[in-house]
Design a protein around this motif. Structure first.
Motif, PDB file in Angstrom:
ATOM      1  N   ASN A   1     -10.803  16.262 -45.518  1.00  0.00           N
ATOM      2  CA  ASN A   1     -11.431  15.011 -45.930  1.00  0.00           C
ATOM      3  C   ASN A   1     -10.435  13.892 -45.635  1.00  0.00           C
ATOM      4  O   ASN A   1      -9.374  13.806 -46.268  1.00  0.00           O
ATOM      5  CB  ASN A   1     -11.769  15.045 -47.418  1.00  0.00           C
ATOM      6  N   CYS A   2     -10.769  13.052 -44.662  1.00  0.00           N
ATOM      7  CA  CYS A   2      -9.888  11.973 -44.213  1.00  0.00           C
ATOM      8  C   CYS A   2     -10.435  10.650 -44.720  1.00  0.00           C
ATOM      9  O   CYS A   2     -11.633  10.380 -44.573  1.00  0.00           O
ATOM     10  CB  CYS A   2      -9.817  11.952 -42.688  1.00  0.00           C
ATOM     11  N   SER A   3      -9.569   9.833 -45.297  1.00  0.00           N
ATOM     12  CA  SER A   3     -10.020   8.523 -45.755  1.00  0.00           C
ATOM     13  C   SER A   3      -8.942   7.477 -45.482  1.00  0.00           C
ATOM     14  O   SER A   3      -7.748   7.786 -45.443  1.00  0.00           O
ATOM     15  CB  SER A   3     -10.373   8.546 -47.242  1.00  0.00           C
ATOM     16  N   VAL A   4      -9.402   6.253 -45.270  1.00  0.00           N
ATOM     17  CA  VAL A   4      -8.502   5.130 -45.023  1.00  0.00           C
ATOM     18  C   VAL A   4      -9.068   3.918 -45.743  1.00  0.00           C
ATOM     19  O   VAL A   4     -10.281   3.655 -45.683  1.00  0.00           O
ATOM     20  CB  VAL A   4      -8.377   4.823 -43.515  1.00  0.00           C
ATOM     21  N   PHE A   5      -8.192   3.187 -46.412  1.00  0.00           N
ATOM     22  CA  PHE A   5      -8.560   1.944 -47.085  1.00  0.00           C
ATOM     23  C   PHE A   5      -7.642   0.846 -46.569  1.00  0.00           C
ATOM     24  O   PHE A   5      -6.422   0.990 -46.627  1.00  0.00           O
ATOM     25  CB  PHE A   5      -8.427   2.100 -48.602  1.00  0.00           C
TER      26      PHE A   5
ATOM     27  N   VAL B   1      -2.600  -0.889 -46.077  1.00  0.00           N
ATOM     28  CA  VAL B   1      -3.227   0.207 -45.329  1.00  0.00           C
ATOM     29  C   VAL B   1      -2.890   1.503 -46.060  1.00  0.00           C
ATOM     30  O   VAL B   1      -1.715   1.839 -46.215  1.00  0.00           O
ATOM     31  CB  VAL B   1      -2.735   0.266 -43.869  1.00  0.00           C
ATOM     32  N   THR B   2      -3.918   2.232 -46.506  1.00  0.00           N
ATOM     33  CA  THR B   2      -3.702   3.455 -47.269  1.00  0.00           C
ATOM     34  C   THR B   2      -4.488   4.611 -46.658  1.00  0.00           C
ATOM     35  O   THR B   2      -5.699   4.716 -46.867  1.00  0.00           O
ATOM     36  CB  THR B   2      -4.126   3.261 -48.740  1.00  0.00           C
ATOM     37  N   PRO B   3      -3.810   5.493 -45.896  1.00  0.00           N
ATOM     38  CA  PRO B   3      -4.486   6.694 -45.388  1.00  0.00           C
ATOM     39  C   PRO B   3      -4.348   7.839 -46.393  1.00  0.00           C
ATOM     40  O   PRO B   3      -3.377   7.900 -47.156  1.00  0.00           O
ATOM     41  CB  PRO B   3      -3.726   7.001 -44.101  1.00  0.00           C
ATOM     42  N   ASN B   4      -5.326   8.759 -46.390  1.00  0.00           N
ATOM     43  CA  ASN B   4      -5.265   9.911 -47.285  1.00  0.00           C
ATOM     44  C   ASN B   4      -5.940  11.101 -46.609  1.00  0.00           C
ATOM     45  O   ASN B   4      -6.943  10.950 -45.923  1.00  0.00           O
ATOM     46  CB  ASN B   4      -5.967   9.596 -48.611  1.00  0.00           C
ATOM     47  N   ILE B   5      -5.364  12.290 -46.812  1.00  0.00           N
ATOM     48  CA  ILE B   5      -5.980  13.518 -46.313  1.00  0.00           C
ATOM     49  C   ILE B   5      -5.938  14.554 -47.432  1.00  0.00           C
ATOM     50  O   ILE B   5      -4.926  14.719 -48.114  1.00  0.00           O
ATOM     51  CB  ILE B   5      -5.270  14.048 -45.031  1.00  0.00           C
ATOM     52  N   SER B   6      -7.087  15.198 -47.637  1.00  0.00           N
ATOM     53  CA  SER B   6      -7.168  16.275 -48.620  1.00  0.00           C
ATOM     54  C   SER B   6      -8.032  17.378 -48.011  1.00  0.00           C
ATOM     55  O   SER B   6      -8.714  17.169 -47.007  1.00  0.00           O
ATOM     56  CB  SER B   6      -7.768  15.774 -49.935  1.00  0.00           C
TER      57      SER B   6
ATOM     58  N   PRO C   1       2.464  -1.678 -37.599  1.00  0.00           N
ATOM     59  CA  PRO C   1       3.065  -0.368 -37.308  1.00  0.00           C
ATOM     60  C   PRO C   1       2.080   0.744 -37.678  1.00  0.00           C
ATOM     61  O   PRO C   1       1.209   0.550 -38.526  1.00  0.00           O
ATOM     62  CB  PRO C   1       4.295  -0.311 -38.218  1.00  0.00           C
ATOM     63  N   ARG C   2       2.226   1.899 -37.060  1.00  0.00           N
ATOM     64  CA  ARG C   2       1.337   3.033 -37.343  1.00  0.00           C
ATOM     65  C   ARG C   2       1.570   3.546 -38.761  1.00  0.00           C
ATOM     66  O   ARG C   2       2.702   3.669 -39.229  1.00  0.00           O
ATOM     67  CB  ARG C   2       1.600   4.164 -36.339  1.00  0.00           C
ATOM     68  N   PHE C   3       0.467   3.880 -39.417  1.00  0.00           N
ATOM     69  CA  PHE C   3       0.507   4.479 -40.750  1.00  0.00           C
ATOM     70  C   PHE C   3       0.064   5.929 -40.605  1.00  0.00           C
ATOM     71  O   PHE C   3      -0.824   6.231 -39.798  1.00  0.00           O
ATOM     72  CB  PHE C   3      -0.445   3.748 -41.703  1.00  0.00           C
ATOM     73  N   SER C   4       0.675   6.842 -41.367  1.00  0.00           N
ATOM     74  CA  SER C   4       0.290   8.245 -41.259  1.00  0.00           C
ATOM     75  C   SER C   4       0.535   8.990 -42.564  1.00  0.00           C
ATOM     76  O   SER C   4       1.329   8.557 -43.417  1.00  0.00           O
ATOM     77  CB  SER C   4       1.040   8.927 -40.118  1.00  0.00           C
ATOM     78  N   VAL C   5      -0.158  10.113 -42.678  1.00  0.00           N
ATOM     79  CA  VAL C   5       0.030  10.999 -43.819  1.00  0.00           C
ATOM     80  C   VAL C   5      -0.210  12.415 -43.316  1.00  0.00           C
ATOM     81  O   VAL C   5      -1.040  12.642 -42.432  1.00  0.00           O
ATOM     82  CB  VAL C   5      -0.913  10.622 -44.996  1.00  0.00           C
ATOM     83  N   LYS C   6       0.543  13.383 -43.857  1.00  0.00           N
ATOM     84  CA  LYS C   6       0.405  14.783 -43.460  1.00  0.00           C
ATOM     85  C   LYS C   6      -0.075  15.633 -44.636  1.00  0.00           C
ATOM     86  O   LYS C   6       0.190  15.300 -45.795  1.00  0.00           O
ATOM     87  CB  LYS C   6       1.744  15.346 -42.970  1.00  0.00           C
TER      88      LYS C   6
ATOM     89  N   VAL D   1     -13.288   0.403 -45.450  1.00  0.00           N
ATOM     90  CA  VAL D   1     -13.266   1.673 -46.180  1.00  0.00           C
ATOM     91  C   VAL D   1     -13.845   2.729 -45.248  1.00  0.00           C
ATOM     92  O   VAL D   1     -14.975   2.584 -44.773  1.00  0.00           O
ATOM     93  CB  VAL D   1     -14.088   1.588 -47.480  1.00  0.00           C
ATOM     94  N   PHE D   2     -13.075   3.773 -44.974  1.00  0.00           N
ATOM     95  CA  PHE D   2     -13.500   4.831 -44.059  1.00  0.00           C
ATOM     96  C   PHE D   2     -13.359   6.191 -44.733  1.00  0.00           C
ATOM     97  O   PHE D   2     -12.412   6.443 -45.473  1.00  0.00           O
ATOM     98  CB  PHE D   2     -12.641   4.820 -42.788  1.00  0.00           C
ATOM     99  N   SER D   3     -14.323   7.080 -44.423  1.00  0.00           N
ATOM    100  CA  SER D   3     -14.254   8.459 -44.884  1.00  0.00           C
ATOM    101  C   SER D   3     -14.883   9.347 -43.822  1.00  0.00           C
ATOM    102  O   SER D   3     -15.954   9.015 -43.290  1.00  0.00           O
ATOM    103  CB  SER D   3     -15.009   8.605 -46.209  1.00  0.00           C
ATOM    104  N   GLY D   4     -14.212  10.437 -43.487  1.00  0.00           N
ATOM    105  CA  GLY D   4     -14.740  11.371 -42.504  1.00  0.00           C
ATOM    106  C   GLY D   4     -14.292  12.789 -42.799  1.00  0.00           C
ATOM    107  O   GLY D   4     -13.287  12.997 -43.481  1.00  0.00           O
ATOM    108  N   GLU D   5     -15.047  13.759 -42.288  1.00  0.00           N
ATOM    109  CA  GLU D   5     -14.733  15.172 -42.496  1.00  0.00           C
ATOM    110  C   GLU D   5     -14.599  15.890 -41.157  1.00  0.00           C
ATOM    111  O   GLU D   5     -15.299  15.561 -40.204  1.00  0.00           O
ATOM    112  CB  GLU D   5     -15.841  15.849 -43.310  1.00  0.00           C
ATOM    113  N   VAL D   6     -13.698  16.873 -41.135  1.00  0.00           N
ATOM    114  CA  VAL D   6     -13.470  17.669 -39.925  1.00  0.00           C
ATOM    115  C   VAL D   6     -13.203  19.111 -40.349  1.00  0.00           C
ATOM    116  O   VAL D   6     -12.480  19.355 -41.321  1.00  0.00           O
ATOM    117  CB  VAL D   6     -12.247  17.134 -39.132  1.00  0.00           C
ATOM    118  N   ALA D   7     -13.765  20.064 -39.600  1.00  0.00           N
ATOM    119  CA  ALA D   7     -13.471  21.475 -39.845  1.00  0.00           C
ATOM    120  C   ALA D   7     -12.054  21.774 -39.365  1.00  0.00           C
ATOM    121  O   ALA D   7     -11.657  21.345 -38.275  1.00  0.00           O
ATOM    122  CB  ALA D   7     -14.470  22.361 -39.108  1.00  0.00           C
TER     123      ALA D   7
END
Length: 117
Positions: free
Chosen positions: A42-46, A30-35, A108-113, A81-87
């Protein structure tokens, strides 16, 4: 006595080497990413499941402080594969969390800040 020692040693080594192979398993990835690009997060999860037949259910949330500002629910089989955008607001720190269930087993929960700058 020496004639019995080597067959017993061989048998002992075979038993323990076979047990080691039986204990190994694959684990889900499980790989979350935020940029950030300007004021857009830009939120993505693989996610890759253990087996190609495993069902994946994911609840993906973007948090600012203790407030959830966006929720996505996604399902797939084998991989997701997920990708989403939020203001978002510059200068604020955001956390992307992923709650995953693979074939009914919760991980277990996965997270990134990340901070929007």
């Amino acid at each position: 006595m020496k004639k019995r020692f080597f067959p017993i040693l061989f048998l002992f080594l075979m038993v323990f080497s076979t047990t080691a192979y039986a204990a190994s398993t694959r684990a889900a990835t499980v790989t979350p990413n935020i940029s950030f690009h300007g004021t857009t997060a830009n939120c993505s999860v693989f996610i890759v499941a253990d087996k190609p037949t495993d069902d994946i259910d994911a609840v993906i949330k973007l948090w600012q402080g203790g407030q959830c500002i966006k929720t996505w629910e996604k399902s797939s089989t084998s991989y997701l594969v997920f990708s989403g955008e939020v203001a978002v607001t510059k200068g604020k720190t955001y956390e992307l969390t992923v709650d995953v269930s693979i074939s009914g087993k919760e991980l277990p929960r996965f997270s990134v800040k990340g901070t929007c700058s």
